[in-house]
Design an enzyme around this catalytic site. Structure first.
Site, mmCIF file in Angstrom:
data_model
loop_
_atom_site.group_PDB
_atom_site.id
_atom_site.type_symbol
_atom_site.label_atom_id
_atom_site.label_comp_id
_atom_site.label_asym_id
_atom_site.label_seq_id
_atom_site.Cartn_x
_atom_site.Cartn_y
_atom_site.Cartn_z
ATOM 1 C CD GLU A 196 -3.043 -0.390 -0.084
ATOM 2 O OE1 GLU A 196 -3.249 0.820 -0.232
ATOM 3 O OE2 GLU A 196 -3.520 -1.243 -0.850
ATOM 4 C CG HIS A 281 -5.975 -0.089 3.068
ATOM 5 N ND1 HIS A 281 -6.420 -1.371 2.895
ATOM 6 C CD2 HIS A 281 -5.867 0.444 1.828
ATOM 7 C CE1 HIS A 281 -6.611 -1.597 1.600
ATOM 8 N NE2 HIS A 281 -6.270 -0.521 0.933
#
Lengths: 421, 84
Positions: A196, A281
């Site tokens: 990410e 995330h």
């Protein structure tokens, strides 16, 4: 849909562990095939190493055969059919649809960024056609790279607007493809958070580059700026300069931005869907902050030096199971190899400031005492109460040994007096 | 029969909508799709960057219940359009 992942150090098609298994096969044809692949790979590695050593940074990537940009856009018409209607292909007439135009233009900007800055030929470095599907599903608050293409939702009109509005989100999704074809970072835990992180890094660099934001101090560091609708208390999906501050809106169900900016706030989460695959995330906020600190300390346009360090790290240095410490070590090593000790120290200071590495250990051990003291000063890059806390803790740490020494002196004097008596 | 759906994943992990669906109110093919997914068992979790996952829990009229977790890419359109 199956994900295709190039999960090896030198980006060969067959991962080393598969070759190991092939070489121990009882079938002689399979063993021979593995040997041929290994020897071809060794030749490739040597050639590449020689080229890397002789090539300036401006031409660091081993460009594949020059392939022109190729794009295709589909309209999913609010279904999950990714190829429902082909509405635009390379060089075609632009339809009167903002989502189609934005997906098409965003793919071009991202392609040009990778091509001009890193000499990369599309996502796979082999001219892959960039396929986008817009108007994907109904009220879809998301954008996704499914292993082969992008899909963009129009948002629900309550929290989010259409996701094609954000160039850095387009760059983010396409970078998942770059990662898939290079380091193949596993999408779980720290390697997933790095997956990410690299998408955020190159997503934001695409945007900064396209807007010519040459000063990292004043450049934009928000991922997905403008996606949240005005009634929502938030400015973006994530903030790379100040993780944890992108949004805070309980009434909508969005909640508060959970990203930490330092290892002391690292979130241990289970590797489940519910746990965001170990917080991919969430904990990406930590390396995101490190990149922001490194880029601002280096001072040049972020894509020029910091971006190249991170690109080489992603495409040449990391394996699928890399963790934060490995990423820190490799970015410091790449920085020193290509840009010298001064840049290496700045990158090192950034990782120290977010608590991933400690001064005087690992890749920092060979630095001079003066350099280490400058790296320690990286803690001053923290802002507000955190910086005060760090300063206080340092003072206390210094004061303690001094008191101990003084106490020892007192004890020695007392003993001497006692002996005299 | 009642279907309870929880959504995970996506760009914003804090956003986790939940929906309860009365399957009797929908076409029989939706119920068939749910039962087929549960019978299949979902398989190992797919790790598709930024994609949604759904936990589907089917409460049957006889009091028993079954559940499955699947990627959005494994849900047939006939069911997907009813999910959050």
């Amino acid at each position: 849909m199956q994900l295709q992942s190039c999960a090896c150090h030198w980006c060969s098609i067959v991962p080393p562990y598969v070759l190991d298994r092939m070489q121990s096969s009882s079938n002689p044809d399979v063993r021979r095939s593995a040997e041929v692949t290994r020897s071809a790979d060794a030749v490739f590695r040597t050639t590449r190493a020689n080229i890397m050593a002789a090539t300036p940074m401006s031409k660091l990537a081993l460009a594949a055969e020059p392939a022109p940009l190729k794009r295709v856009v589909y309209d999913s018409a609010h279904t999950n059919d990714l190829a429902r209607t082909r509405v635009l292909e390379e060089g075609g007439e632009l339809p009167d649809d903002d989502s189609v135009r934005e997906a098409y233009a965003g793919a071009e900007t991202t392609w040009k960024f990778y091509n001009q800055i890193f000499q990369r030929s599309s996502v796979d470095n082999d001219g892959l056609t960039l396929v986008s599907s817009v108007h994907y599903r109904q009220n879809y608050n998301n954008a996704v790279w499914n292993g082969q293409q992008m899909a963009y939702g129009d948002g629900d009109g309550v929290i989010f607007g259409r996701f094609t509005r954000s160039l850095d989100v387009i760059g983010h999704e396409l970078t998942h493809g770059v990662t898939q074809y290079s380091a193949g970072l596993q999408y779980a835990g720290q390697s997933g958070a790095l997956n990410e992180h690299f998408s955020d890094v190159f997503g934001i660099l695409v945007k900064q580059w396209s807007l010519n934001q040459t000063n990292p101090q004043t450049a934009g560091w928000l991922i997905g700026e403008g996606l949240l609708l005005p009634q929502i208390n938030g400015k973006a999906l994530r903030s790379m300069s100040d993780p944890g501050t992108a949004y805070d809106d309980e009434p909508s169900g969005l909640g508060k931005d959970p990203q930490p900016a330092h290892m002391r706030s690292y979130q241990e989460l289970p590797d489940t869907q519910d746990g965001d695959h170990g917080g991919v995330h969430i904990n990406s906020g930590i390396p995101n902050k490190a990149f922001h600190l490194a880029a601002t300390a280096i001072g040049e346009p972020a894509w020029q030096t910091a971006g190249k360090i991170w690109y080489v790290t992603l495409t040449e240095r990391l394996r699928p199971d890399a963790d934060f410490e490995k990423c820190a070590k490799e970015t410091i090593s790449v920085a020193r190899d290509f840009f010298g000790n001064d840049v290496g120290e700045k990158v090192a200071a950034a990782w120290v400031a977010v608590g991933v590495t400690e001064a005087g250990t690992g890749p920092m051990a060979s630095l001079t005492p003066a350099a280490i003291s400058r790296i320690r000063a990286g803690a001053s890059l923290l802002k507000g109460p955190k910086a005060k806390k760090v300063k206080k803790a340092k003072k206390a740490a210094k004061a303690k040994p001094a008191k101990k020494v003084a106490a020892k002196r007192v004890t020695a004097k007392t003993k001497k007096r006692a002996r005299k008596k | 029969m009642k279907l309870t759906v929880k959504r995970f994943g996506g760009q914003v992990p804090t956003l986790r909508p939940q929906r309860v669906i009365d399957l009797a109110a929908l076409e029989p093919k939706v119920t068939a799709a749910v039962q087929a997914l549960i019978a299949h068992g979902g398989g190992p979790p797919k790790r598709i960057p930024d994609a949604y996952s759904y936990e589907l829990k089917l409460d049957k009229d006889d009091g028993s219940s079954q559940s499955v977790t699947v990627s959005e890419f494994d849900v047939p359109d006939v069911l997907l359009k009813h999910l959050p």
